[in-house]
Motif scaffolding. Structure first.
Motif, mmCIF file in Angstrom:
data_model
loop_
_atom_site.group_PDB
_atom_site.id
_atom_site.type_symbol
_atom_site.label_atom_id
_atom_site.label_comp_id
_atom_site.label_asym_id
_atom_site.label_seq_id
_atom_site.Cartn_x
_atom_site.Cartn_y
_atom_site.Cartn_z
ATOM 1 N N GLY A 115 0.797 -1.222 0.000
ATOM 2 C CA GLY A 115 0.000 0.000 0.000
ATOM 3 C C GLY A 115 0.830 1.273 0.000
ATOM 4 N N VAL A 116 2.131 1.138 -0.160
ATOM 5 C CA VAL A 116 3.015 2.306 -0.167
ATOM 6 C C VAL A 116 2.997 2.993 -1.531
ATOM 7 C CG1 VAL A 116 5.427 3.058 0.011
ATOM 8 C CG2 VAL A 116 4.504 1.412 1.646
ATOM 9 N N GLY A 117 2.935 2.217 -2.591
ATOM 10 C CA GLY A 117 3.016 2.770 -3.940
ATOM 11 C C GLY A 117 1.696 2.739 -4.675
ATOM 12 N N ALA A 118 1.783 3.140 -5.914
ATOM 13 C CA ALA A 118 0.646 3.119 -6.837
ATOM 14 C C ALA A 118 1.163 2.610 -8.176
ATOM 15 C CB ALA A 118 0.061 4.522 -6.986
ATOM 16 N N PRO A 119 0.306 2.031 -8.993
ATOM 17 C CA PRO A 119 0.761 1.540 -10.303
ATOM 18 C C PRO A 119 1.425 2.664 -11.104
ATOM 19 C CG PRO A 119 -1.469 0.781 -9.855
ATOM 20 C CD PRO A 119 -1.127 1.786 -8.783
ATOM 21 N N PRO A 120 2.501 2.347 -11.801
ATOM 22 C CA PRO A 120 3.260 3.373 -12.524
ATOM 23 C C PRO A 120 2.436 4.178 -13.527
ATOM 24 C CG PRO A 120 4.399 1.266 -12.612
ATOM 25 C CD PRO A 120 3.093 1.034 -11.938
ATOM 26 N N TRP A 121 1.425 3.561 -14.117
ATOM 27 C CA TRP A 121 0.625 4.294 -15.113
ATOM 28 C C TRP A 121 -0.216 5.391 -14.476
ATOM 29 C CZ3 TRP A 121 0.482 -0.964 -14.380
ATOM 30 C CH2 TRP A 121 -0.591 -1.467 -13.661
ATOM 31 N N THR A 122 -0.242 5.436 -13.143
ATOM 32 C CA THR A 122 -0.972 6.512 -12.455
ATOM 33 C C THR A 122 -0.040 7.643 -12.013
ATOM 34 O OG1 THR A 122 -0.745 5.535 -10.233
ATOM 35 C CG2 THR A 122 -2.642 4.832 -11.578
ATOM 36 N N TRP A 123 1.247 7.473 -12.203
ATOM 37 C CA TRP A 123 2.231 8.462 -11.767
ATOM 38 C C TRP A 123 2.283 9.644 -12.725
ATOM 39 C CZ3 TRP A 123 7.424 5.491 -10.793
ATOM 40 C CH2 TRP A 123 7.211 4.455 -9.878
ATOM 41 N N PRO A 124 2.743 10.794 -12.241
ATOM 42 C CA PRO A 124 3.061 11.888 -13.166
ATOM 43 C C PRO A 124 4.160 11.417 -14.122
ATOM 44 C CG PRO A 124 3.054 12.670 -10.887
ATOM 45 C CD PRO A 124 2.939 11.170 -10.838
ATOM 46 N N ARG A 125 4.061 11.785 -15.382
ATOM 47 C CA ARG A 125 4.990 11.302 -16.412
ATOM 48 C C ARG A 125 6.453 11.568 -16.086
ATOM 49 N NH1 ARG A 125 2.189 7.834 -17.135
ATOM 50 N NH2 ARG A 125 0.327 7.979 -18.326
ATOM 51 N N ASN A 126 6.763 12.743 -15.514
ATOM 52 C CA ASN A 126 8.170 13.037 -15.217
ATOM 53 C C ASN A 126 8.716 12.068 -14.153
ATOM 54 O OD1 ASN A 126 6.557 14.299 -13.223
ATOM 55 N ND2 ASN A 126 8.160 15.783 -12.777
ATOM 56 N N GLU A 127 7.910 11.708 -13.156
ATOM 57 C CA GLU A 127 8.355 10.752 -12.139
ATOM 58 C C GLU A 127 8.547 9.364 -12.741
ATOM 59 O OE1 GLU A 127 6.148 10.662 -8.469
ATOM 60 O OE2 GLU A 127 5.893 12.841 -8.509
ATOM 61 N N LEU A 128 7.650 8.987 -13.632
ATOM 62 C CA LEU A 128 7.756 7.691 -14.296
ATOM 63 C C LEU A 128 9.037 7.618 -15.130
ATOM 64 C CD1 LEU A 128 6.577 4.941 -15.054
ATOM 65 C CD2 LEU A 128 5.269 6.086 -16.848
ATOM 66 N N LEU A 129 9.307 8.660 -15.901
ATOM 67 C CA LEU A 129 10.506 8.667 -16.734
ATOM 68 C C LEU A 129 11.785 8.617 -15.903
ATOM 69 C CD1 LEU A 129 9.447 11.227 -19.487
ATOM 70 C CD2 LEU A 129 9.699 8.743 -19.713
ATOM 71 N N ILE A 130 11.797 9.341 -14.800
ATOM 72 C CA ILE A 130 12.970 9.328 -13.921
ATOM 73 C C ILE A 130 13.178 7.934 -13.343
ATOM 74 C CG2 ILE A 130 13.828 10.152 -11.679
ATOM 75 C CD1 ILE A 130 12.680 12.936 -12.477
ATOM 76 N N ASP A 131 12.112 7.290 -12.898
ATOM 77 C CA ASP A 131 12.239 5.943 -12.341
ATOM 78 C C ASP A 131 12.704 4.953 -13.401
ATOM 79 O OD1 ASP A 131 11.931 4.285 -9.935
ATOM 80 O OD2 ASP A 131 10.389 3.246 -11.104
ATOM 81 N N LEU A 132 12.134 5.034 -14.591
ATOM 82 C CA LEU A 132 12.559 4.138 -15.676
ATOM 83 C C LEU A 132 14.025 4.355 -16.029
ATOM 84 C CD1 LEU A 132 9.437 4.308 -18.025
ATOM 85 C CD2 LEU A 132 10.143 2.385 -16.579
#
Length: 174
Positions: A115-132
């Motif tokens: 319950g700490v995270g959320a599915p990546p497709w729900t993230w702001p795009r900049n956060e997703l790109l940084i994580d990837l």
């Protein structure tokens, strides 16, 4: 000739080293990125570890040790898989790409099941790109090191390079 059990253990051990190098390079990349983006440190790894261990929630200031333990521990532990992959002949960029997906999946599974995270497709795009980006740096660095540490290609890979191998004739396995 080394037994497959021994080869897997050897690969796992070498993979732990590769995972440690991968985490170190990823961490350095994160610090460089944070210097430019001013993005603060994430305490998601610490929150995840707390929940996995059933521990009470602490403030971010008290989480540094848990953050480092989860960040480094997971990266090193998952490196064992990449080492086994390399020993088994799964090497190079394709294998590193497959392994990067495994790393992302491991993170997301643990973060979301607690319950700490959320599915990546729900993230702001900049956060997703940084994580990837950072997980890609980890996956490919770990892969390069694991591939370098692996023994020469396994027999089945060598056989496939040999054009007299029946698997390369029409109708054979490709």
């Amino acid at each position: 000739m080394m037994s497959s059990d021994r080869r897997m253990l050897t690969g796992a051990g070498k993979g732990l080293v590769a995972g440690a190098v991968g985490v170190a390079v990823m961490t350095l990349g994160e610090k460089v990125e944070q210097a430019f983006t001013h993005r603060p440190n994430s305490f998601v790894p610490a929150h995840t570890l707390e929940r996995l261990l059933g521990l009470p929630t602490k403030s971010n200031g008290q989480r540094r040790g848990f953050n480092l333990a989860m960040h480094w521990g997971q990266g090193i532990a998952l490196g064992a898989l990449r080492g086994v992959m390399a020993e088994g002949g799964l090497r190079g960029p394709w294998a590193s790409a497959m392994f990067t997906v495994v790393r992302l999946t491991a993170d997301q599974t643990q973060e979301n099941i607690t319950g700490v995270g959320a599915p990546p497709w729900t993230w702001p795009r900049n956060e997703l790109l940084i994580d990837l980006l950072h997980k890609g740096i980890y996956g490919f660095t770990t892969g390069v090191v694991a591939d370098r540490l692996a023994r020469p290609e396994p027999v089945w890979v060598q056989a496939r390079h040999d054009r007299s191998d029946p698997l390369h004739h029409r109708g054979g396995v490709r």
